[in-house]
Design a protein around this motif. Structure first.
Motif, PDB file in Angstrom:
ATOM      1  N   PHE A   1     -55.658 -69.638 -33.986  1.00  0.00           N
ATOM      2  CA  PHE A   1     -57.138 -70.207 -34.076  1.00  0.00           C
ATOM      3  C   PHE A   1     -58.138 -69.341 -33.863  1.00  0.00           C
ATOM      4  O   PHE A   1     -58.329 -68.296 -33.512  1.00  0.00           O
ATOM      5  CB  PHE A   1     -56.709 -71.087 -32.383  1.00  0.00           C
ATOM      6  CG  PHE A   1     -56.281 -72.012 -32.614  1.00  0.00           C
ATOM      7  CD1 PHE A   1     -56.114 -72.807 -32.287  1.00  0.00           C
ATOM      8  CD2 PHE A   1     -54.827 -71.279 -31.678  1.00  0.00           C
ATOM      9  CE1 PHE A   1     -55.502 -73.601 -32.376  1.00  0.00           C
ATOM     10  CE2 PHE A   1     -54.025 -72.448 -31.247  1.00  0.00           C
ATOM     11  CZ  PHE A   1     -54.451 -73.401 -31.761  1.00  0.00           C
ATOM     12  N   GLY A   2     -59.013 -69.460 -35.178  1.00  0.00           N
ATOM     13  CA  GLY A   2     -60.092 -69.051 -35.588  1.00  0.00           C
ATOM     14  C   GLY A   2     -59.527 -67.475 -35.971  1.00  0.00           C
ATOM     15  O   GLY A   2     -59.291 -67.272 -36.505  1.00  0.00           O
ATOM     16  N   GLU A   3     -60.452 -66.422 -35.203  1.00  0.00           N
ATOM     17  CA  GLU A   3     -60.259 -65.232 -35.421  1.00  0.00           C
ATOM     18  C   GLU A   3     -58.732 -65.108 -34.621  1.00  0.00           C
ATOM     19  O   GLU A   3     -58.114 -63.598 -34.848  1.00  0.00           O
ATOM     20  CB  GLU A   3     -61.190 -64.494 -35.059  1.00  0.00           C
ATOM     21  CG  GLU A   3     -62.350 -64.933 -34.952  1.00  0.00           C
ATOM     22  CD  GLU A   3     -62.515 -64.747 -37.145  1.00  0.00           C
ATOM     23  OE1 GLU A   3     -61.976 -63.353 -37.355  1.00  0.00           O
ATOM     24  OE2 GLU A   3     -62.902 -64.970 -37.714  1.00  0.00           O
ATOM     25  N   GLU A   4     -58.699 -65.273 -33.712  1.00  0.00           N
ATOM     26  CA  GLU A   4     -57.091 -64.995 -33.628  1.00  0.00           C
ATOM     27  C   GLU A   4     -55.201 -65.761 -33.712  1.00  0.00           C
ATOM     28  O   GLU A   4     -55.261 -66.499 -33.879  1.00  0.00           O
ATOM     29  CB  GLU A   4     -56.601 -65.590 -31.606  1.00  0.00           C
ATOM     30  CG  GLU A   4     -57.806 -65.074 -30.918  1.00  0.00           C
ATOM     31  CD  GLU A   4     -57.742 -63.715 -30.613  1.00  0.00           C
ATOM     32  OE1 GLU A   4     -56.754 -63.685 -30.093  1.00  0.00           O
ATOM     33  OE2 GLU A   4     -58.912 -63.364 -30.046  1.00  0.00           O
ATOM     34  N   PHE A   5     -54.767 -64.012 -34.440  1.00  0.00           N
ATOM     35  CA  PHE A   5     -53.565 -65.215 -34.800  1.00  0.00           C
ATOM     36  C   PHE A   5     -52.775 -63.814 -34.343  1.00  0.00           C
ATOM     37  O   PHE A   5     -52.733 -63.156 -34.539  1.00  0.00           O
ATOM     38  CB  PHE A   5     -53.896 -64.052 -36.739  1.00  0.00           C
ATOM     39  CG  PHE A   5     -54.677 -65.585 -37.232  1.00  0.00           C
ATOM     40  CD1 PHE A   5     -53.739 -66.082 -37.987  1.00  0.00           C
ATOM     41  CD2 PHE A   5     -56.007 -65.525 -37.257  1.00  0.00           C
ATOM     42  CE1 PHE A   5     -54.622 -67.107 -38.947  1.00  0.00           C
ATOM     43  CE2 PHE A   5     -56.619 -66.482 -37.966  1.00  0.00           C
ATOM     44  CZ  PHE A   5     -55.933 -67.666 -38.843  1.00  0.00           C
ATOM     45  N   ALA A   6     -51.414 -64.444 -34.530  1.00  0.00           N
ATOM     46  CA  ALA A   6     -49.844 -64.280 -34.663  1.00  0.00           C
ATOM     47  C   ALA A   6     -49.250 -63.926 -35.955  1.00  0.00           C
ATOM     48  O   ALA A   6     -49.080 -64.875 -36.663  1.00  0.00           O
ATOM     49  CB  ALA A   6     -48.898 -64.652 -33.989  1.00  0.00           C
ATOM     50  N   GLU A   7     -49.009 -62.997 -36.177  1.00  0.00           N
ATOM     51  CA  GLU A   7     -47.816 -62.862 -37.403  1.00  0.00           C
ATOM     52  C   GLU A   7     -46.687 -62.405 -37.097  1.00  0.00           C
ATOM     53  O   GLU A   7     -46.086 -61.213 -36.290  1.00  0.00           O
ATOM     54  CB  GLU A   7     -48.628 -61.791 -38.488  1.00  0.00           C
ATOM     55  CG  GLU A   7     -49.723 -62.233 -39.039  1.00  0.00           C
ATOM     56  CD  GLU A   7     -50.819 -61.111 -39.839  1.00  0.00           C
ATOM     57  OE1 GLU A   7     -51.402 -61.615 -40.743  1.00  0.00           O
ATOM     58  OE2 GLU A   7     -49.914 -59.988 -40.181  1.00  0.00           O
ATOM     59  N   ILE A   8     -45.203 -62.929 -38.189  1.00  0.00           N
ATOM     60  CA  ILE A   8     -44.156 -62.729 -37.673  1.00  0.00           C
ATOM     61  C   ILE A   8     -43.103 -62.328 -39.364  1.00  0.00           C
ATOM     62  O   ILE A   8     -43.531 -63.793 -40.006  1.00  0.00           O
ATOM     63  CB  ILE A   8     -43.675 -64.048 -37.455  1.00  0.00           C
ATOM     64  CG1 ILE A   8     -44.251 -63.900 -35.790  1.00  0.00           C
ATOM     65  CG2 ILE A   8     -41.784 -63.510 -37.264  1.00  0.00           C
ATOM     66  CD1 ILE A   8     -43.289 -65.289 -35.347  1.00  0.00           C
ATOM     67  N   GLN A   9     -42.125 -61.605 -39.632  1.00  0.00           N
ATOM     68  CA  GLN A   9     -41.985 -61.416 -40.875  1.00  0.00           C
ATOM     69  C   GLN A   9     -41.363 -62.164 -41.057  1.00  0.00           C
ATOM     70  O   GLN A   9     -39.598 -61.837 -40.042  1.00  0.00           O
ATOM     71  CB  GLN A   9     -42.202 -59.600 -41.688  1.00  0.00           C
ATOM     72  CG  GLN A   9     -43.803 -59.966 -41.567  1.00  0.00           C
ATOM     73  CD  GLN A   9     -43.614 -57.982 -42.529  1.00  0.00           C
ATOM     74  OE1 GLN A   9     -42.588 -57.898 -43.627  1.00  0.00           O
ATOM     75  NE2 GLN A   9     -44.911 -57.661 -42.063  1.00  0.00           N
ATOM     76  N   PHE A  10     -40.364 -62.412 -41.792  1.00  0.00           N
ATOM     77  CA  PHE A  10     -38.690 -63.182 -42.192  1.00  0.00           C
ATOM     78  C   PHE A  10     -38.517 -62.834 -43.309  1.00  0.00           C
ATOM     79  O   PHE A  10     -39.353 -62.914 -44.722  1.00  0.00           O
ATOM     80  CB  PHE A  10     -38.966 -63.963 -41.616  1.00  0.00           C
ATOM     81  CG  PHE A  10     -39.268 -65.408 -42.142  1.00  0.00           C
ATOM     82  CD1 PHE A  10     -40.597 -65.843 -41.835  1.00  0.00           C
ATOM     83  CD2 PHE A  10     -38.590 -66.210 -42.713  1.00  0.00           C
ATOM     84  CE1 PHE A  10     -41.461 -66.243 -42.799  1.00  0.00           C
ATOM     85  CE2 PHE A  10     -39.602 -67.314 -43.920  1.00  0.00           C
ATOM     86  CZ  PHE A  10     -41.464 -67.058 -43.120  1.00  0.00           C
ATOM     87  N   TYR A  11     -37.255 -62.958 -43.853  1.00  0.00           N
ATOM     88  CA  TYR A  11     -36.435 -62.857 -44.844  1.00  0.00           C
ATOM     89  C   TYR A  11     -36.095 -64.343 -45.613  1.00  0.00           C
ATOM     90  O   TYR A  11     -35.105 -65.042 -44.158  1.00  0.00           O
ATOM     91  CB  TYR A  11     -35.196 -62.209 -45.032  1.00  0.00           C
ATOM     92  CG  TYR A  11     -35.022 -62.020 -46.701  1.00  0.00           C
ATOM     93  CD1 TYR A  11     -35.407 -61.124 -47.372  1.00  0.00           C
ATOM     94  CD2 TYR A  11     -33.714 -62.705 -46.795  1.00  0.00           C
ATOM     95  CE1 TYR A  11     -35.190 -61.670 -48.716  1.00  0.00           C
ATOM     96  CE2 TYR A  11     -32.983 -62.819 -47.630  1.00  0.00           C
ATOM     97  CZ  TYR A  11     -33.201 -62.030 -49.171  1.00  0.00           C
ATOM     98  OH  TYR A  11     -33.027 -62.136 -50.403  1.00  0.00           O
ATOM     99  N   ALA A  12     -36.540 -65.353 -45.887  1.00  0.00           N
ATOM    100  CA  ALA A  12     -35.349 -66.075 -46.970  1.00  0.00           C
ATOM    101  C   ALA A  12     -34.458 -65.856 -48.140  1.00  0.00           C
ATOM    102  O   ALA A  12     -35.277 -65.609 -48.985  1.00  0.00           O
ATOM    103  CB  ALA A  12     -37.577 -66.970 -47.341  1.00  0.00           C
ATOM    104  N   PRO A  13     -33.975 -66.263 -47.740  1.00  0.00           N
ATOM    105  CA  PRO A  13     -32.897 -65.632 -48.553  1.00  0.00           C
ATOM    106  C   PRO A  13     -32.644 -66.577 -49.537  1.00  0.00           C
ATOM    107  O   PRO A  13     -33.454 -68.055 -49.796  1.00  0.00           O
ATOM    108  CB  PRO A  13     -31.019 -66.276 -47.619  1.00  0.00           C
ATOM    109  CG  PRO A  13     -31.942 -67.286 -46.412  1.00  0.00           C
ATOM    110  CD  PRO A  13     -32.949 -66.340 -46.403  1.00  0.00           C
TER     111      PRO A  13
END
Ligand code: CU
Length: 70
Positions: free
Chosen positions: A58-70
């Motif tokens: 939301f706005g400036e507040e972010f969560a980031e998650i990396q994942f591998y898509a086969p």
């Protein structure tokens, strides 16, 4: 499924963006489906295999998650 108490308004829509980690491709901003107050769902078919990063926030507040898509 975020904590509904964390939001000033349960109707607030988060920003969701998907991008590949090591490529300069256009990002995806898939449409969100409201499941119930404060709970959103996104269904997306990724155009390429590889390492992706999804950011949700939301706005400036972010969560980031990396994942591998086969
Ligand atoms: Cu790519």
């Amino acid at each position: 499924m975020p904590d509904a108490d964390a939001f000033e308004s349960v109707g607030m829509r988060p920003d969701v963006n998907l991008a590949m980690v090591e490529m300069h491709m256009d990002g995806l901003t898939p449409p969100l489906e409201l499941v119930e107050a404060g709970v959103w769902r996104v269904n997306v078919k990724l155009p390429m295999a590889g390492q992706w990063i999804v950011s949700v926030g939301f706005g400036e507040e972010f969560a980031e998650i990396q994942f591998y898509a086969p």
